[in-house]
Structure formats: structure tokens, C-alpha cells
Enzyme design. Structure first.
Site, PDB file in Angstrom:
ATOM      1  N   GLU A 222      -9.191  12.065  23.761  1.00 30.04           N
ATOM      2  CA  GLU A 222     -10.007  13.255  23.992  1.00 30.04           C
ATOM      3  C   GLU A 222     -10.183  13.372  25.493  1.00 30.04           C
ATOM      4  OE1 GLU A 222     -13.792  13.442  22.067  1.00 30.04           O
ATOM      5  OE2 GLU A 222     -12.928  13.428  20.067  1.00 30.04           O
TER       6      GLU A 222
ATOM      7  N   ASP B 194     -23.921  17.217  26.242  1.00 32.36           N
ATOM      8  CA  ASP B 194     -23.643  15.897  26.789  1.00 32.36           C
ATOM      9  C   ASP B 194     -24.870  15.259  27.412  1.00 32.36           C
ATOM     10  OD1 ASP B 194     -20.828  15.784  26.222  1.00 32.36           O
ATOM     11  OD2 ASP B 194     -20.579  17.356  27.714  1.00 32.36           O
TER      12      ASP B 194
END
Length: 263
Positions: A49, A60
Site C-alpha cells: 500500500e 490518519d
């Protein structure tokens, strides 16, 4: 069949679980990031990824936010991220790459141009966390038509009513977010994750990969044992953020991969 589909078919034939690693493209700089990405398959990574740095990464936690900022400060862009993938592809034509990020940079480039460029660079799938299923016509369906998998996130709050909508146009695999909240915020527990994975697998034939809250080889093994594999991101990005060498990062990734592959 995409590289992602082929990888899962190969792992299934071997009776192995998938180990997926996340790194931020361009962190701490382009050259080092390319070295790290090139080293990942040798460390046992099945799927990469690749984070696309963005100025407002709302899903995040601090670790990956800081990685994105380091990458942006070093001049990383969407174009140089695609360049990095294309450079990786010169030596490795089999390891799948999933580009993970937010819609704004893609929208700014133009969907059709982005998809053509991503395909040419060797990207196999997309995770775009701020595009809900209601917006599938925007990117998801065009991506599938272009031959890219569009991977959707399911979470502990994705109930029975919502799950079919989430799964409707998903391909490649389903990414199950094991904890509520942002990346790197809590530890995943196999006892909690197992029933949720079973619930998702009852509704789809796609592999279910679990991410968020996995930071040790033991945790990777435990979580992979109740799913089709696991993703580690923040723990690896933390090593990079601490200035560890490519060799040190690779050794840490290898320990996590070994854990997942023991499951």
C-alpha cells in the site's frame, strides 16, 4: 485478473495469509522511499500500500500525518508517486501496488488522466478514504472499467444495513478497519475482529484483510489467523520516521511478515 487477484489466488493455493505493508510515498525523501519500497517484497510483503501524501489526511493518526508532511516537505507529488511506482515496476512486475489516499489530488489531475497514468505506472488498486459508496460514479466505477481494483473500507460501525452498500462495487479485497478512530490509535484484538470478519465474509467472496492497530509480529499472526491477512502501516512508518536505515526497516517488516505468514 489484476495482480491483486493473482496474488490472493497464489496465496490461497499455498495455504498462506497475506501480509500487506503501508508506506508513505516520498518519506523521508524520494530516493530513500524508492529503496524501501523495492526492499518490501524481499522482506516478505505480498501487497504494497503506497500512501499518497496529502495536506489534510483526516483518517490518519499523527504517525502517518507526519510521514505525509515529511514527504510533502521533500517535494513529493502525485506525479512523483506515480514515477516511484513506475520505477519499482522496472524490477518487479508481480507485487501488487495499492495507492491509498484522498480524492482531492486525483480530482485536481482529472479522473480519466489519473486512471490512465496510474495504470501505466503499474498501480493495481485504489483506496480513497473520503469517497463514500454514494459517489461511486465519481471514481470507483471508472477505475474498475480502467482495470484497477477499488478497495473499500469496512469498520466496526458498518452495520448490516450499510454493509451491502459498502461491498456493492468493491473489488480486490475488503479492508476491515479493526478499531474505530484514526490510524495508529489502538491495538487490534483477534477476539473482536474474528466475528466481524466472519460477518463480512458471509456477504462477499472477496478476501478480507484487517488493518489498524497491528504493530508486532505476534499481533500480525493473531489477526491474520482470523482473516485472510493483515495490514501494518503506522508501526512501519514510525521506524522510517525515526530515521532507521533501509536495512533496519526491512528487518522489522520481515519480522511482521513472518508473523502473518505463520497464521
Amino acid at each position: 485478473m489484476t495482480r491483486i487477484d493473482a496474488k490472493f489466488a497464489a496465496l490461497k493455493a499455498e495455504g498462506k495469509k497475506a501480509f500487506v505493508s503501508y508506506v508513505m510515498a516520498g518519506d523521508p525523501d524520494y530516493a530513500t522511499s524508492l529503496e524501501i519500497v523495492k526492499a518490501l517484497p524481499k522482506a516478505g510483503v505480498d501487497i504494497i500500500e503506497l500512501g499518497l501524501p496529502f495536506t489534510d489526511p483526516m483518517a490518519d493518526g499523527p504517525t502517518i500525518q507526519l510521514a505525509g508532511q515529511r514527504a510533502l516537505d521533500a517535494g513529493q507529488t502525485l506525479q512523483s508517486t506515480l514515477d516511484l511506482a513506475a520505477e519499482f515496476r522496472k524490477e518487479d512486475d508481480t507485487t501488487p501496488i495499492v495507492l491509498m489516499g484522498y480524492y482531492n489530488p486525483i480530482y485536481s489531475r482529472g479522473v480519466d488522466k489519473f486512471l490512465a497514468d496510474a495504470k501505466e505506472a503499474g498501480i493495481d488498486g485504489l483506496i480513497v478514504v473520503d469517497l463514500p459508496p454514494e459517489e461511486d460514479d465519481e471514481l470507483c466505477i471508472p477505475a474498475q472499467k480502467a482495470g484497477l481494483n477499488f478497495i473499500r473500507l469496512a469498520t466496526p460501525t458498518t452495520d448490516e444495513k450499510r454493509l451491502p452498500t459498502v461491498l456493492q462495487n468493491t473489488s480486490g479485497f475488503v479492508y476491515y478497519v479493526s478499531v474505530t478512530g484514526i490510524t495508529g490509535s489502538a491495538e487490534a484484538q483477534a477476539g473482536n475482529v474474528g466475528p466481524e470478519v466472519a460477518r463480512i465474509k458471509a456477504a462477499t467472496d472477496l478476501p478480507v484483510i484487517v488493518g489498524f492497530g497491528i504493530n508486532t509480529p505476534e499481533a500480525a499472526e493473531n489477526i491474520a489467523s482470523v482473516a485472510d491477512g493483515c495490514v501494518v502501516g503506522s508501526a512501519i512508518v514510525k521506524e522510517i520516521g525515526e530515521g532507521k536505515s533501509v536495512e533496519e526497516v526491512s528487518a522489522f517488516v520481515a519480522s511482521l511478515a513472518d508473523g502473518a505468514h505463520r497464521a
